[in-house]
Design a protein around this motif. Structure first.
Motif, PDB file in Angstrom:
ATOM      1  N   MET A  55       0.848  -1.192   0.000  1.00  0.00           N
ATOM      2  CA  MET A  55       0.000   0.000   0.000  1.00  0.00           C
ATOM      3  C   MET A  55       0.883   1.243   0.000  1.00  0.00           C
ATOM      4  SD  MET A  55      -3.229  -0.560  -0.045  1.00  0.00           S
ATOM      5  CE  MET A  55      -4.049   0.782   0.831  1.00  0.00           C
ATOM      6  N   LEU A  56       0.711   2.026  -1.052  1.00  0.00           N
ATOM      7  CA  LEU A  56       1.576   3.178  -1.220  1.00  0.00           C
ATOM      8  C   LEU A  56       1.061   4.365  -0.411  1.00  0.00           C
ATOM      9  CD1 LEU A  56       1.963   2.930  -5.109  1.00  0.00           C
ATOM     10  CD2 LEU A  56       3.273   1.756  -3.329  1.00  0.00           C
ATOM     11  N   LEU A  57       1.994   5.247  -0.143  1.00  0.00           N
ATOM     12  CA  LEU A  57       1.669   6.531   0.471  1.00  0.00           C
ATOM     13  C   LEU A  57       2.025   7.565  -0.593  1.00  0.00           C
ATOM     14  CD1 LEU A  57       0.691   7.641   3.197  1.00  0.00           C
ATOM     15  CD2 LEU A  57       3.083   7.894   3.849  1.00  0.00           C
ATOM     16  N   GLU A  62      -3.220   8.053   1.678  1.00  0.00           N
ATOM     17  CA  GLU A  62      -3.183   6.603   1.458  1.00  0.00           C
ATOM     18  C   GLU A  62      -3.571   6.247   0.024  1.00  0.00           C
ATOM     19  OE1 GLU A  62      -2.369   4.016   3.430  1.00  0.00           O
ATOM     20  OE2 GLU A  62      -1.758   5.354   5.056  1.00  0.00           O
ATOM     21  N   GLU A  63      -2.983   5.191  -0.460  1.00  0.00           N
ATOM     22  CA  GLU A  63      -3.247   4.711  -1.824  1.00  0.00           C
ATOM     23  C   GLU A  63      -4.740   4.509  -2.087  1.00  0.00           C
ATOM     24  OE1 GLU A  63      -0.897   1.275  -2.880  1.00  0.00           O
ATOM     25  OE2 GLU A  63      -2.276   0.730  -4.483  1.00  0.00           O
ATOM     26  N   GLU A  64      -5.483   4.129  -1.040  1.00  0.00           N
ATOM     27  CA  GLU A  64      -6.922   3.886  -1.189  1.00  0.00           C
ATOM     28  C   GLU A  64      -7.658   5.068  -1.807  1.00  0.00           C
ATOM     29  OE1 GLU A  64      -7.814   3.058   2.853  1.00  0.00           O
ATOM     30  OE2 GLU A  64      -7.398   0.916   2.684  1.00  0.00           O
ATOM     31  N   SER A 107      -6.523   6.318  -7.800  1.00  0.00           N
ATOM     32  CA  SER A 107      -6.554   5.222  -8.757  1.00  0.00           C
ATOM     33  C   SER A 107      -5.515   5.489  -9.839  1.00  0.00           C
ATOM     34  CB  SER A 107      -7.952   5.026  -9.348  1.00  0.00           C
ATOM     35  OG  SER A 107      -8.456   6.249  -9.779  1.00  0.00           O
ATOM     36  N   LEU A 120      -4.957   9.414 -10.362  1.00  0.00           N
ATOM     37  CA  LEU A 120      -6.114  10.273 -10.123  1.00  0.00           C
ATOM     38  C   LEU A 120      -6.391  10.284  -8.624  1.00  0.00           C
ATOM     39  CD1 LEU A 120      -8.734  11.826 -10.903  1.00  0.00           C
ATOM     40  CD2 LEU A 120      -9.822   9.589 -11.218  1.00  0.00           C
ATOM     41  N   THR A 143      10.701  -1.429  -7.053  1.00  0.00           N
ATOM     42  CA  THR A 143      10.732  -1.242  -5.595  1.00  0.00           C
ATOM     43  C   THR A 143       9.491  -0.533  -5.064  1.00  0.00           C
ATOM     44  OG1 THR A 143      11.784   0.918  -5.737  1.00  0.00           O
ATOM     45  CG2 THR A 143      13.244  -1.010  -5.697  1.00  0.00           C
ATOM     46  N   TYR A 144       8.686   0.008  -5.970  1.00  0.00           N
ATOM     47  CA  TYR A 144       7.488   0.776  -5.627  1.00  0.00           C
ATOM     48  C   TYR A 144       7.801   2.101  -4.954  1.00  0.00           C
ATOM     49  CZ  TYR A 144       4.878  -3.513  -6.682  1.00  0.00           C
ATOM     50  OH  TYR A 144       4.346  -4.622  -7.307  1.00  0.00           O
ATOM     51  N   GLU A 145       9.055   2.511  -4.995  1.00  0.00           N
ATOM     52  CA  GLU A 145       9.373   3.842  -4.483  1.00  0.00           C
ATOM     53  C   GLU A 145       8.773   4.891  -5.420  1.00  0.00           C
ATOM     54  OE1 GLU A 145      13.787   4.109  -2.878  1.00  0.00           O
ATOM     55  OE2 GLU A 145      13.582   2.737  -4.588  1.00  0.00           O
ATOM     56  N   ILE A 146       8.201   5.922  -4.832  1.00  0.00           N
ATOM     57  CA  ILE A 146       7.737   7.057  -5.632  1.00  0.00           C
ATOM     58  C   ILE A 146       8.759   8.160  -5.467  1.00  0.00           C
ATOM     59  CG2 ILE A 146       5.926   8.779  -5.906  1.00  0.00           C
ATOM     60  CD1 ILE A 146       3.930   6.625  -5.044  1.00  0.00           C
ATOM     61  N   TYR A 158       4.211  -3.971   4.459  1.00  0.00           N
ATOM     62  CA  TYR A 158       3.889  -3.573   3.098  1.00  0.00           C
ATOM     63  C   TYR A 158       4.678  -2.324   2.701  1.00  0.00           C
ATOM     64  CZ  TYR A 158       0.069  -6.755   4.159  1.00  0.00           C
ATOM     65  OH  TYR A 158      -0.659  -7.853   4.533  1.00  0.00           O
ATOM     66  N   ASP A 159       4.531  -1.963   1.420  1.00  0.00           N
ATOM     67  CA  ASP A 159       5.321  -0.858   0.883  1.00  0.00           C
ATOM     68  C   ASP A 159       5.092   0.444   1.640  1.00  0.00           C
ATOM     69  OD1 ASP A 159       6.634  -2.111  -1.442  1.00  0.00           O
ATOM     70  OD2 ASP A 159       4.562  -2.574  -1.937  1.00  0.00           O
ATOM     71  N   HIS A 160       6.114   1.264   1.579  1.00  0.00           N
ATOM     72  CA  HIS A 160       6.085   2.587   2.202  1.00  0.00           C
ATOM     73  C   HIS A 160       5.801   2.475   3.701  1.00  0.00           C
ATOM     74  CE1 HIS A 160       5.233   4.688  -1.939  1.00  0.00           C
ATOM     75  NE2 HIS A 160       6.165   3.757  -2.004  1.00  0.00           N
ATOM     76  N   LEU A 209       4.161   0.420   5.693  1.00  0.00           N
ATOM     77  CA  LEU A 209       2.852   0.115   6.276  1.00  0.00           C
ATOM     78  C   LEU A 209       2.930  -1.265   6.927  1.00  0.00           C
ATOM     79  CD1 LEU A 209      -0.189   0.953   6.538  1.00  0.00           C
ATOM     80  CD2 LEU A 209      -0.587  -0.484   4.539  1.00  0.00           C
ATOM     81  N   ARG A 253       1.219   3.225   9.769  1.00  0.00           N
ATOM     82  CA  ARG A 253       2.112   3.857   8.802  1.00  0.00           C
ATOM     83  C   ARG A 253       3.226   4.475   9.646  1.00  0.00           C
ATOM     84  NH1 ARG A 253       2.311   3.196   3.201  1.00  0.00           N
ATOM     85  NH2 ARG A 253       0.078   3.501   2.882  1.00  0.00           N
ATOM     86  N   THR A 288       8.393  -7.075   1.613  1.00  0.00           N
ATOM     87  CA  THR A 288       8.450  -5.925   0.712  1.00  0.00           C
ATOM     88  C   THR A 288       9.383  -6.166  -0.461  1.00  0.00           C
ATOM     89  OG1 THR A 288      10.183  -4.933   2.057  1.00  0.00           O
ATOM     90  CG2 THR A 288       7.916  -4.288   2.548  1.00  0.00           C
ATOM     91  N   VAL A 336      14.368  -0.994   0.420  1.00  0.00           N
ATOM     92  CA  VAL A 336      14.086   0.418   0.171  1.00  0.00           C
ATOM     93  C   VAL A 336      13.158   0.970   1.255  1.00  0.00           C
ATOM     94  CG1 VAL A 336      14.418   0.225  -2.306  1.00  0.00           C
ATOM     95  CG2 VAL A 336      12.130  -0.117  -1.332  1.00  0.00           C
ATOM     96  N   GLN A 337      12.752   0.108   2.183  1.00  0.00           N
ATOM     97  CA  GLN A 337      11.900   0.602   3.270  1.00  0.00           C
ATOM     98  C   GLN A 337      12.747   1.351   4.297  1.00  0.00           C
ATOM     99  OE1 GLN A 337       8.660   0.073   2.743  1.00  0.00           O
ATOM    100  NE2 GLN A 337       9.304  -1.069   0.933  1.00  0.00           N
ATOM    101  N   GLN A 371     -15.351  10.907 -14.765  1.00  0.00           N
ATOM    102  CA  GLN A 371     -13.899  10.758 -14.719  1.00  0.00           C
ATOM    103  C   GLN A 371     -13.291  10.941 -16.119  1.00  0.00           C
ATOM    104  OE1 GLN A 371     -12.870   7.673 -11.934  1.00  0.00           O
ATOM    105  NE2 GLN A 371     -11.075   7.141 -13.156  1.00  0.00           N
TER     106      GLN A 371
END
Ligand SMILES: [Zn+2]
Lengths: 99, 1007
Positions: A1-3, A14-16, A19, A59, A76-79, B251-253, B255, B282, B434, B453-454, B745
């Motif tokens: 889950m990304l931030l 939160e990613e939630e 989209s 979005l 790595t899913y790093e932003i 989880y990523d970032h 979490l 988080r 991760t 990377v965490q 959208q």
């Protein structure tokens, strides 16, 4: 889950709330009738799928409803950054020494 | 039966004043508060707790923690509260607990599979899954239920879970996973900087390895240091302590997902409280202090009940006052496990011998054991265990680890317990979640977390640091560093580390698999993964058959595929693979662990997000009226729409025929509130519509409406609806009910990313309006009674809209038609919806105004050949395919969305699937929607399919059945016959015709 940092809301959320909206920086040809079927097909269907840096649209669906861009490492899913529509990325694959 | 293995002992971890009665496999036992189900069973001398999956061998408790592969139970007394597959080693005992084996139907002592089916053994060699289950499928079907029934892994509850669950979200500076010595030290040190700290531990109390340790800290019992430290942390406002809380995923970032078991230890179904709570944390920084798991050795018949991990034996003795046997043989590759022999010896029970695979050791613990007079066999291994339902003895022989051989005759020792230790494996699972690849640490012969990377730190046993004093100082240091990384403190620990003295230890031996005098394939089974019955011989066979990557070996043998994810066996399996391939372990690779760390119930993951809180329902303002008038409802997106309004005694078909005829002959009314409505404003609104719709909007005047079709850029239809010009710079767009959010959208996408220079704004106003459509020849008469504006055909033309007062309410009335009849769509502010609806119903009473639902709407529009996007189209249909070229603007300046694609080669083909009508030859037969169409009736299978039915109904108004369909080149095939081979084996014939069946000239809607 990304931030994810929304560049319009200027907050980490939160990613939630977001989209994904596909590859960024795809410009619609200004004169679609003047280009070949092949060129049009590239605009329509051809997308990058890199391992590494990827510029992509997101979005803020459950937030400000704005589209924005992100530079994300698909491995790595790093932003690395998020930036407003119309802006250029500061982090690009070449600078990172990747193809 | 008394607790034969419970000794006098002095553990504070169990409460002897509170005896708890529980049942296991139908038999009653007693334990104490503080026991796990496993410790209580061992206290009662229960040896066999299950049967193995493949070979149906009796199995006993091996571990005292999350690694447990055998003591996997079904816990709970009812079909609502039963829980499949918790580990007895991690299940707190409560009064009245009911548990049974998940393996070993019909019971663990009488083995049906072993005597009758012999399904296991030779019938299930390694690769069985690949060779048998993957293909052919029919075989899998016949084996699967037998295997599941005979050896299955628990049963799902058959009734709804009565418990409640919830979720909490947190942010913190430092999240610490694991409350052993390293985690507690890290928490203390991080918290002292003022950082917000959360520390969680899966056990019922904090302390980790210290709960069963005998090593003093600051001259006190380790449990006293734990108590003091936990008290200190509890007093700090910036610290949250979560015991009984398993971090199931990282989880990523940063979490962290935690499942807190709040009432599981109190009993089944606690009415007043939340049973489990998921915490989503988080964290700025995460410290993993997950410690290490002891590794068993792999030796012959190492699954006979009584074979246990050395540290588990110590845990049962020191923490639970339970000695799980009478005579112990300890096999070890290291000094550390000698503690177990000392612990056992101190209970007064016999240590038969220590079998040490090393040539010698001069460590402190070894010397202490020597002084106790316990026999030590250096350079030996336990090559084979004797016994079936309990260890009866062992064969001990001198071994050569380098060339994997037994070098001398075996000697038999009588015993009932074999404790083994092959060293320790850091618990790297979470750091793997991760995507971080663990790295092999030769010194400790184990994997430790690799690069990540965490924002992650690790300390203590997870880093391969095992000596207590080092673990504590590493914990304190890591806590301070993590806090500093989160912006708190200067990175150094200000407090004083407690004093401990660690025994000097000699080097351990990197040995995993004990040789046997026979070669592995002929030796007694040497189990690696107990849950899946994977043996050393099986892994070697997989290697011989060419599976060299550890990931392939896993899939071939099912190593690590159990609910334990191979916690106990993976490293041993890799070591055996490496040895048989002549590689090193790091060359062989690592296996990746994924969430969940231990199985997590769906209830916990769902939390309170169930039923309407998970998927909310939307209701129109007139919903109550529909309910009162007996409507049956249909889900359209989240909307509950009236489907039809049955009258007493009517079948659905009778209702539909009545509703259709009433509408065509007099007047019907539909609640159309759910259609999407988007208010579009701005000086460039008109230009924007030109670009997103296929038809032109430049000349649509104020007060006019127009039907429009939207395509995606690939030229395919994706939504349609009527848009009205409200003002020069203002339009109201209607969309399909299901498409509303997607269209909004879509408009935003194009505006924000391609044409930001256009000044246009979009607002969703779907819920602002209630919409009722009155349709039929008498609809004008109804409207006239309650409307303050002249709605005669001269004054209010087809495709006009007016502002009017309807039944005293300000309304927008659109003269548009989806039924082909004279129709008026009345829109009022939603809070006046019900009032207006009732007024319209009252006005229509003299005309027998008839409410109808979505099904009648579908029939009436299909009679007119009006498409429903998503039913008659599927994202591969152009306006031209729909024979709707009339909706395409030919003179529009801007190359609107979709236009360019229509000239692509594939979209110009003559044999594209095109929308047509179908008339079945049998006028009473309603074609099934989705039925495939062929041109030639007599073809061999597979037939050449040329289209399918998209909509199909019986028309009461026309007196025959009809359908809409897409057929290859169908538009030029009108009058031809097609055939529909149905799933029941019959084939029906139909004729291709125009999709407009009713009133083809459109006179009725224009009256
Ligand atoms: Zn935003």
């Amino acid at each position: 889950m990304l931030l994810i940092h929304c560049p319009y809301c200027e907050e980490m959320r939160e990613e939630e709330e977001f989209s994904p909206a596909g590859q960024a920086h795809i410009e619609r040809p200004l004169q679609p009738e003047d280009i070949s079927d092949e060129q049009w097909a590239h605009y329509l269907f051809f997308r990058k799928n890199p391992r590494g840096l990827h510029h992509e649209m997101w979005l803020h669906a459950a937030g400000c409803r704005k589209y924005f861009n992100a530079t994300r490492n698909t491995a790595t899913y790093e932003i690395m950054e998020t930036y407003k529509m119309g802006q250029a990325p500061r982090v690009t694959a070449n600078e990172e020494g990747q193809s | 039966m008394s607790q034969v293995n419970r000794i006098a002992g002095s553990s504070k971890r169990i409460n002897r004043n509170r005896t708890l009665t529980f049942s296991f496999n139908g038999k009653e036992y007693q334990g104490f508060e503080g026991d796990t189900v496993a410790s209580a069973l061992l206290a009662n001398g229960v040896d066999v707790v299950g049967r193995s999956f493949k070979y149906s061998r009796p199995r006993g408790i091996i571990t005292s923690d999350s690694q447990e592969p055998n003591a996997i139970f079904q816990v709970g007394s009812t079909q609502a509260t039963t829980i499949p597959n918790p580990r007895a080693t991690q299940t707190d005992l409560y009064q009245g607990l009911t548990a049974s084996s998940t393996n070993g139907w019909p019971n663990v002592d009488f083995d049906l599979m072993g005597t009758v089916g012999k399904l296991g053994g030779s019938m299930m060699p390694p690769g069985f899954y690949y060779k048998t289950f993957m293909f052919p499928q029919s075989l899998w079907m016949s084996y699967e239920h037998l295997i599941r029934k005979g050896a299955g892994l628990g049963a799902s509850p058959q009734q709804n879970d009565p418990d409640s669950y919830d979720k909490m979200h947190h942010h913190c500076d430092v999240m610490i996973v694991g409350g052993g010595p390293a985690g507690l030290a890290a928490a203390l040190s991080a918290a002292q900087t003022g950082a917000r700290v959360i520390i969680s531990d899966e056990q019922n109390e904090f302390g980790g390895s210290l709960l069963c340790s005998t090593q003093s800290i600051d001259g006190q019992l380790p449990s006293q240091w734990v108590e003091k430290t936990v008290a200190q942390l509890s007093d700090m406002d910036n610290v949250m302590l979560l015991p009984r809380s398993t971090v199931f995923g990282y989880y990523d970032h940063n979490l962290v997902g935690i499942n807190e078991r709040r009432t599981d230890h109190l009993g089944e179904h606690q009415l007043q409280s939340t049973r489990q709570r998921v915490h989503k944390v988080r964290a700025k920084q995460v410290i993993l202090a997950t410690g290490a798991h002891e590794r068993p050795l792999v030796y012959g018949n190492n699954d006979v009940p009584g074979c246990m991990l050395a540290n588990a034996v110590s845990t049962y003795i020191n923490r639970y006052d339970v000695v799980p046997g009478k005579q112990l043989v300890l096999m070890t590759t290291n000094d550390n496990a000698y503690k177990t022999a000392i612990d056992w010896h101190q209970t007064g029970r016999k240590v038969v011998a220590i079998v040490d695979t090393r040539a010698a050791s001069n460590g402190d613990l070894v010397n202490k054991v020597k002084k106790l007079g316990i026999d030590i066999f250096f350079g030996h291994g336990v090559i084979e265990v004797k016994g079936s339902k309990r260890v009866k003895g062992v064969d001990v022989a001198p071994i050569n680890a380098t060339n994997h051989s037994v070098t001398g005759p075996a000697k038999h020792l009588a015993c009932d317990t074999v404790a083994s230790s092959g060293g320790w494996s850091p618990v790297i699972h979470l750091s793997s979640h991760t995507g971080s690849r663990p790295v092999w640490n030769e010194e400790i012969a184990g994997f430790v977390p690799g690069a990540t990377v965490q924002q992650q730190h690790s300390c203590g046993g997870l880093e391969g640091i095992y000596a207590l004093s080092n673990v504590l100082s590493n914990g304190f240091a890591t806590g301070a560093i993590a806090a500093q990384a989160a912006g708190k403190g200067d990175g150094s620990y200000v407090g004083k580390a407690p004093k401990t003295s660690d025994p000097q230890e000699d080097a351990s031996m990197a040995l995993f698999h004990i040789p046997h005098s026979k070669k592995t394939s002929r030796a007694p089974k040497q189990f690696v993964d107990y849950q899946n019955d994977v043996t050393a011989a099986g892994i070697e066979l997989a290697n011989r058959e060419g599976f060299e990557s550890i990931e392939h070996v896993k899939r071939y043998t099912a190593l690590g595929f159990g609910t334990d994810q191979g916690k106990l066996g993976n490293i041993n399996g890799m070591a055996i693979t490496a040895k048989s391939l002549g590689k090193t372990i790091p060359e062989t690779g690592t296996t990746i662990f994924r969430p969940m760390y231990t199985p997590t119930t769906f209830g916990a993951l769902a939390g309170a997000d169930v039923k309407h809180l998970f998927d909310p329902a939307r209701f129109s303002a007139m919903h109550k009226w529909h309910l009162e008038h007996g409507a049956e409802f249909e889900d359209v997106g989240q909307w509950k729409r009236p489907w039809y309004f049955p009258q007493p005694g009517e079948t659905m078909q009778q209702s539909l025929e009545r509703e259709c005829l009433a509408t065509r002959n007099s007047v019907g009314i539909l609640d159309a509130s759910t259609l999407g409505k988007i208010d579009i404003q701005g000086k460039d609104a008109r230009e924007f519509l030109n670009r997103v719709y296929t038809n032109p909007w430049s000349k649509l005047g104020v007060g006019k409406c127009r039907y429009g079709v939207m395509c995606k850029e690939d030229g395919m239809v994706f939504d349609d609806g009527v848009t009205a010009c409200l003002d020069e710079n203002r339009f109201i767009m209607t969309t399909t009910t299901g498409g509303a959010a997607g269209v909004l959208q879509w408009l935003e996408l194009w505006h924000q990313t391609e044409w930001p220079e256009l000044e246009v704004y979009f607002s969703t106003v779907t819920d602002h309006w209630s919409t009722m459509t009155i349709s039929g020849p008498n609809s004008r008469k109804v409207l006239e009674k309650i409307c303050d504006v002249d709605v005669s055909s001269d004054n209010f033309k087809y495709m006009d809209w007016i502002e009017a007062t309807v039944a005293g309410v300000k309304a927008r009335v659109f003269r548009i038609s989806f039924t082909g009849e004279l129709s008026f769509e009345i829109n009022v502010q939603a809070n006046y919806g019900m009032q207006t609806w009732k007024a319209v119903m009252a006005a229509g009473e003299e005309f027998n105004i008839t409410p109808y639902g979505t099904e009648t709407m579908h029939i009436l529009r299909a009679e007119k050949g009006f498409i429903i996007v998503g039913q008659d189209t599927d994202g591969s249909v152009t306006p031209q395919d729909l024979d709707m070229d009339w909706v395409v603007g030919k003179k529009k300046e801007f190359s609107f969305i979709g236009k360019r694609s229509w000239t692509r080669f594939d979209n110009k083909r003559d044999d594209r699937k095109q929308m047509v009508g179908l008339k079945p030859k049998d006028p009473t037969f309603v074609l099934p929607e989705g039925a495939q169409i062929v041109f030639e009736k007599n073809q061999s299978i597979p037939m050449k399919m040329v289209g399918h039915v998209t909509s199909s109904y019986y028309s009461a108004c026309m007196g025959y059945s009809f359908a809409l369909a897409v057929v290859k080149g169908g538009i030029s095939r009108k009058g031809e016959s097609v055939f529909l081979p149905l799933s029941d084996g019959t084939t029906v014939e139909a004729e291709i015709c125009s999709p407009v069946f009713y009133d083809p000239k459109g006179d009725r809607q224009h009256v």
